[in-house]
Structures are given as C-alpha cells and as structure tokens.
Enzyme design. Sequence first.
Site, PDB file in Angstrom:
ATOM      1  N   TRP B 163     -43.932 -29.115  21.643  1.00 18.60           N
ATOM      2  CA  TRP B 163     -42.910 -30.133  21.630  1.00 18.60           C
ATOM      3  C   TRP B 163     -42.666 -30.821  22.995  1.00 18.60           C
ATOM      4  O   TRP B 163     -42.564 -32.086  23.077  1.00 18.60           O
ATOM      5  CB  TRP B 163     -41.755 -29.588  21.224  1.00 18.60           C
ATOM      6  CG  TRP B 163     -41.625 -28.742  20.036  1.00 18.60           C
ATOM      7  CD1 TRP B 163     -41.342 -27.622  19.716  1.00 18.60           C
ATOM      8  CD2 TRP B 163     -42.080 -29.591  18.587  1.00 18.60           C
ATOM      9  NE1 TRP B 163     -41.716 -27.231  18.476  1.00 18.60           N
ATOM     10  CE2 TRP B 163     -42.156 -28.565  17.748  1.00 18.60           C
ATOM     11  CE3 TRP B 163     -42.364 -30.808  18.414  1.00 18.60           C
ATOM     12  CZ2 TRP B 163     -42.376 -28.421  16.249  1.00 18.60           C
ATOM     13  CZ3 TRP B 163     -42.715 -31.106  16.816  1.00 18.60           C
ATOM     14  CH2 TRP B 163     -42.581 -29.915  15.875  1.00 18.60           C
ATOM     15  N   ASP B 164     -42.764 -30.075  24.125  1.00 17.29           N
ATOM     16  CA  ASP B 164     -42.974 -30.682  25.260  1.00 17.29           C
ATOM     17  C   ASP B 164     -44.039 -31.880  25.692  1.00 17.29           C
ATOM     18  O   ASP B 164     -43.767 -32.906  26.093  1.00 17.29           O
ATOM     19  CB  ASP B 164     -42.934 -29.671  26.380  1.00 17.29           C
ATOM     20  CG  ASP B 164     -41.749 -29.118  26.929  1.00 17.29           C
ATOM     21  OD1 ASP B 164     -40.763 -29.626  26.464  1.00 17.29           O
ATOM     22  OD2 ASP B 164     -41.756 -27.774  27.360  1.00 17.29           O
ATOM     23  N   CYS B 165     -45.177 -31.138  25.094  1.00 16.52           N
ATOM     24  CA  CYS B 165     -46.311 -32.178  25.364  1.00 16.52           C
ATOM     25  C   CYS B 165     -46.245 -33.502  24.467  1.00 16.52           C
ATOM     26  O   CYS B 165     -46.840 -34.539  25.000  1.00 16.52           O
ATOM     27  CB  CYS B 165     -47.708 -31.390  25.049  1.00 16.52           C
ATOM     28  SG  CYS B 165     -48.027 -30.057  26.162  1.00 16.52           S
ATOM     29  N   GLY B 168     -43.663 -35.639  26.155  1.00 14.68           N
ATOM     30  CA  GLY B 168     -44.086 -36.192  27.255  1.00 14.68           C
ATOM     31  C   GLY B 168     -44.865 -37.493  26.780  1.00 14.68           C
ATOM     32  O   GLY B 168     -44.878 -38.539  27.641  1.00 14.68           O
TER      33      GLY B 168
END
Lengths: 412, 412
Positions: B163-165, B168
């Site tokens: 989810w972070d990737c 981002g």
Amino acid sequence: MSGVLQGMRVVESSAFVAVPLAGMTLAQMGADVIRIDRLEGGLDMTRWPVTPSGHSHFWAGMNKGKRSIAIDMRDARAREIVTEIICAPGRDSGLFMTNLAVKGWTDYETLRAHRPDLCMAVLKGDRHGRPAVDYTVNPAVGFPMVTGPEESSEPVAHALPAWDCIAGNMIVSALLAAERHRLRTGEGQYAEFSLKDVAAAMIGHLGIIGEVSVNGTSRARAGNALYGAYGQDFPCYDGQRVMVVGLTERQWANLLKVTDTTDRMQALASELGVDLSDEGERWKARKAITAILAPWFAARRVREIGPMFDKAGVTWSVFRTFAEALDQDDDFSTANPMFSVIDQPGAGHHLAPASPVTFSGSERRPACPAPRLGEHTEEILADIAGLSDRQIGSLFDAGLVSSPETEIRMAS
Amino acid sequence: MSGVLQGMRVVESSAFVAVPLAGMTLAQMGADVIRIDRLEGGLDMTRWPVTPSGHSHFWAGMNKGKRSIAIDMRDARAREIVTEIICAPGRDSGLFMTNLAVKGWTDYETLRAHRPDLCMAVLKGDRHGRPAVDYTVNPAVGFPMVTGPEESSEPVAHALPAWDCIAGNMIVSALLAAERHRLRTGEGQYAEFSLKDVAAAMIGHLGIIGEVSVNGTSRARAGNALYGAYGQDFPCYDGQRVMVVGLTERQWANLLKVTDTTDRMQALASELGVDLSDEGERWKARKAITAILAPWFAARRVREIGPMFDKAGVTWSVFRTFAEALDQDDDFSTANPMFSVIDQPGAGHHLAPASPVTFSGSERRPACPAPRLGEHTEEILADIAGLSDRQIGSLFDAGLVSSPETEIRMAS
C-alpha cells in the site's frame, strides 16, 4: 466531465491489471480515456470475480468511467481508424498506453509517422519482452520466501497483485511526465518499462539489495511481525485478532502505557542489557516483548481494546475479512466521500470508489460505471475519427465494429 | 542533471516509505528533490535493514539522488527559511509533498500566503487524519485473511509494504497532475489522500466489493493458486518450487502441451462436464488439474523444466530467496541497464536501481547514492533561500542547521 485532468485524452489498448488500472486512474482524475478492444472484448473481459451470470466485477472495476470502442483490428481499414484515434490532433491528445505491444502497426515509430509528438507508454513483462505476470514476478524476486508463518518453509504469494498495482500507477506518472516534457519542448516520448524491473527496482529501493550484498544476509520470514522495529498481531479473548504497531518511539511508548507494561519492558531491557527505545533492539527482542504483551490481549475483547487504543494514540487495527470490512467499517460506505453507489450494467447497484485523491481546485469525479463493450463505438468513430454516418453504418454492416446494440441485433 | 523531469524542483518533508519513495521516483526522473529533515534526521533515519555499523540501507534506498538539508524547525527563523525554500519562485518550483502534516506553519493556507500557486500533496493515515501504516491498513481491508496456506485460518500479512508503494506512486501522479493544471490555469492545488483510502479504493477496483455485495460471497484463501483461472506452484524433483500460469487460453494450451497432459485434461473436462478453456472452470477444477500436473513436476529438475517452458511459451518462474535472486538472475546485475554500482556512504559499493522507466527523448538518470544528512544544507541555503555566507555561518553557529562537516566538527 470534471477533474484535475479535464480535457486530456488518453487511448488505451490493454488487458488485466496494470494498464487498465492506469487508464481508470486517469479517467477518475477527469481525463477522457478510450479503451480500444477487439469485437469479442479483451483477454480480461471475463476475469474473476464475476457475477453469478458471468459479468466480470474485475473488468467493471478496472474500467470505470472510460469510453469503449469495439473494433476488429485484424482488418486493415479498422487499423487505420484506430491509428487515427490514437493520433488524433490536439494539445491534450496523442497519449497512448498499452501492455499488448507487438511488432507491427502499433509500434511507436509507425504511429509517430501519423503524429510526430505522440506520447506512448508501454508495459512489458520483463525487460527482454518475455511475458511475466504478477504471479510469476513475485516468486522471481523473493517476497514469497519471507511471507507467511515463521515456522513454515513454504513460499506464500501475496493475494493483492501488488506489482501490477504499483506498475499501473507508474504508467500514469510516466505518461504525465512525457506529456509535461512535450508541453515544454514539443517533442513526443516513448516510455517503456517492465513489470519485473518494477519489482527488481523496489527490492533495491527498500534496502534489500544492500542487506543481501553488504551485510551478506537474506532476511528470514517473521510471520506478521513488523520488520525492523516492533509490531505484532495478537489473538484476543473474543477470538478476533489485532495488529499493533510500535514503529516510532511515540507509538511504542503509547502501547506500553495503555497495556501497563512499561515497568516490565524496562525490566526486560535491563535483563537483556539493551535499550528498547532503539527500534532495532525492539526487533531483536520481539519475541520476549510479545510474550509480555500477549496476556493483556488474551484477556480482552476487541470492543474493549479499540476505544482504549484510540484514546491512548496506539496505531492498530483488527483483522477483517473483505465482507467484515464492508460490513463494519464506514470508510467502506457513502459516509466516505470517496464512495458512491453506482449502477453497473450486469451487476446492479453497488458501492464503488472514486479516486482517493482530492484536489482543492478541481472536483473529484464521482465513481462512474464501466462502459458496456463498444458502448461508445459510434460517437468515437464520429467525433474522433471524423467518420460520417454513412461510413459508420458501413463499418457496422461489415461487422468491423460493434456496440451493445449490435449484439442485440445479432441475437434477435 | 538529466531526465524527463529536468528542471522541476520538489521539496519533501517525509519519513518511511510512501512520500520518500515518491520523491526518489521524481529524482530518478530528473527532478531536483530536496528532502528537509530535523537536525537529528527523520523518523526513518535508522529504519531497518541497516548495515552492521547501523547505517540504514532503507533510508539510503528511499532517498537516492535527492539533496538533503538539516534544519531545526522548532526555531521560528528556521521555519521562515524552510517556507522560503518550499515557496521559492520559478515556473517549475513551488511543489511540496509531505506525510508529516500537522496544523501550523506548513498548512497549505499558510504556505500559500507566500506562493499563491503552490502545489502541495499530502498523504494521511486514514481519511479522518488518524495515523495508519501499511501494517495496520492491510488487516483492516481484508487481504491477510485470504493470504497463506489454504488449510490455515491464520491471517498472513504481506511482506512487501504494497500500500505504501502504491501510495508513493500516486503522490507522484497527484503532484504531476496538479502541476499540469497549474501550467494551464496558473492556479495551485492542494492534493490530499489517505493510505487507507488507497487500499479501500483498490478493493473496489479489483471487483472485490462487487463480489461481496452483489454475489454475497467473501473469497476463501487459496494458497498460491492464481485466483479465478489456473496458476499453481509445484514442488520439483530437486526440492525447488516453480509457479506456472494458465491465465490466458494460450498460456493454458502451452502448459498442457509441454507437460503432455492435453488428453488427460480433455478426459477430466468430459468427466466433470465442463469446458476447461473457460478460465472460471479451470479455477473451479484447479485441484483436479493440479493432481494431473503434479507428477510431471515431481519427476523433473528446474534446470530441465526451465528450458522446456521457455521454448514452449509457458509463463512461469522459480521461487527464490532475495539472495538467490541477486545471485542467479542477471536482471539483478549491471547486465540490466537499470542497475549500476553506487558507492553509498556508510554502506560501500553495491548494486542500485535507477528508474524502471526509460524515455526515448530523455536520459535515464543512473542510480545515485542518497545524500548524507544535511549534505546540501549550505548550497540550498545559498542558492534557494538566497542567504549570504555570513547569514549561513550564523545559522551554523547557532546550531540551527547542520551538515556532515558540522557533525565532524562537533565530534572532534
């Protein structure tokens, strides 16, 4: 049409996750996105999950808010028309993306002859042009070997097609960056990358290449523990499970305070001779930490824990099934302005998300249904390819294009 | 400096994965990205993996190619200087992104007073502004309950902070979209979204909301099987394991041909009364299919299987550890033009990735090391904040800014 990308037009020839997701993302930000498909629909036309009657929830989800044209690209005249649609004039047009690139008429060099400043983004499987999908890229780069129960040695694949989702968002950036360059220089761009390179690069960005090649270690699996600091899942009294995070010093302190374990953690730190305010020391001592915290969770229900954690500023979550998330969490409801109820042909009314991103100076386009295959064939042929009613009629008569009405005609 | 975004300047105040990844992605496409940190470095300064001496491979990976300024933002004069850096004039500047937004001097409205056309992108935890991280968002939306061995009921978290990737990369798009709008209208934008909404939206895009709310079913876990068609992992004679994919009809036909199981699959289809060219039927019959295929794999080594599959056009991969991927796969080497060897201060020489994306009309910027904390403090204060040598000297003397040289001075 509204949205921050209002006026932009993007043509998409695609299937499955990454490129369709990219087009949908652009459409939800206000672009006019035209998906071009074969008469029978793309390779993903019936991708699961499907409704009991066989309509693809997946296809509908990935193509929300686009326009659809269905055309038989085996035919030379049809290929000319598609070329005209891709290369249509206009400062905000001439943007094309695909994951179906094959040598031939959709080559960049060939298309460029029709519009020299075309911007085109292509996603390949691997850098050599060989097919690769999320399900094969992920084992190749190493993540399944560090996923799953610590006591197991079986590889565990992720259920989210994460590399596809990342790559899809990179296509959006690549196309926007290419168009930005064009706006400044007048020059088009051919942007290309591969799903496997996306994953290989991320292994580097996350520090894993350094870990392997400098430290000489390959990470072991650690169950659901948060890597490199403290974070763990705990079973609760009611059989539910929660994840708690002590990544930052504040999160860690808050967790100890609310579970009343500050003193015991100090004793543990003294015993081990380490400073648990150091995140790496928390990681190394995670099992001892978990043993101290576990009884607290085992004696409490999530409905008691939740309010205590929220009040104490602990970063946490309960584990839910998809159905529980939809049922219990009002972030999955129209209380969340991202969501609205759409009427998707073939599937009926259900909740659907708009773009997660809001822009202060532009509207967030509400979620729209996906088109039916070929729903916009006529209008695209007329307005973009500039064909007359007579020309369009003869394409339908020759069976080179179709719309939902064609299918009905053919069926009756 | 080269790259498709050459000339663009972005200021970043961030920690952990998403926003640092966004800045690094922009830097690798040629933007001048300035990361602003506290004197002691950000919350992610020592994030694991780390070298044996404690240098963060993670931080280095996420900040490649940026410039770094270290400044004490508790001080009012320092905050003024940071405001000047964020709001510096220029058509390609005035772009700011953060995940550390708190009410106060970095509010959009406050900053806008200094540059009315500022474009700012903010990532929050959840839509209410509560903290949330990948490790808590993922359990909340449901994926861990469908990940892992079929016979287990334990939730399994992904090891990739997916989810972070994804988020981002969405920050990159949001900032590029906002700047595109500014270029056309002169108006700045405040773009905002939350990590949890990114995940909630993806559940919808993938068709899972439809599956739950229209079909009334919640997906069961299926081990490493490819959902909705055929794809499975198999143990081989040598103890290695491979993943094979029969998602499209062609992949499926190729797999049967090379394993010489076409006839047996036809017999299975007759017996079940189904058409295995239908991907959904392959999914439903996956266990029977796997039982037919398994002996073929069990009797062969990967070094035999690989060349046969490549020749037959089967989409497949072996499962590898990170170390094996780096050791065995030349996509993780300088044979892949994405990779080069960098000398990262504190970690030494190792392989590092540039952007996966190539642009025909712009150079791909080779991977650069991450800066040392405050490495560019002086030049940023001089060139962007427009301070004199004397003013800069007095900031250093007052301990309000630092550079690697400061630390050395202080240590001696």
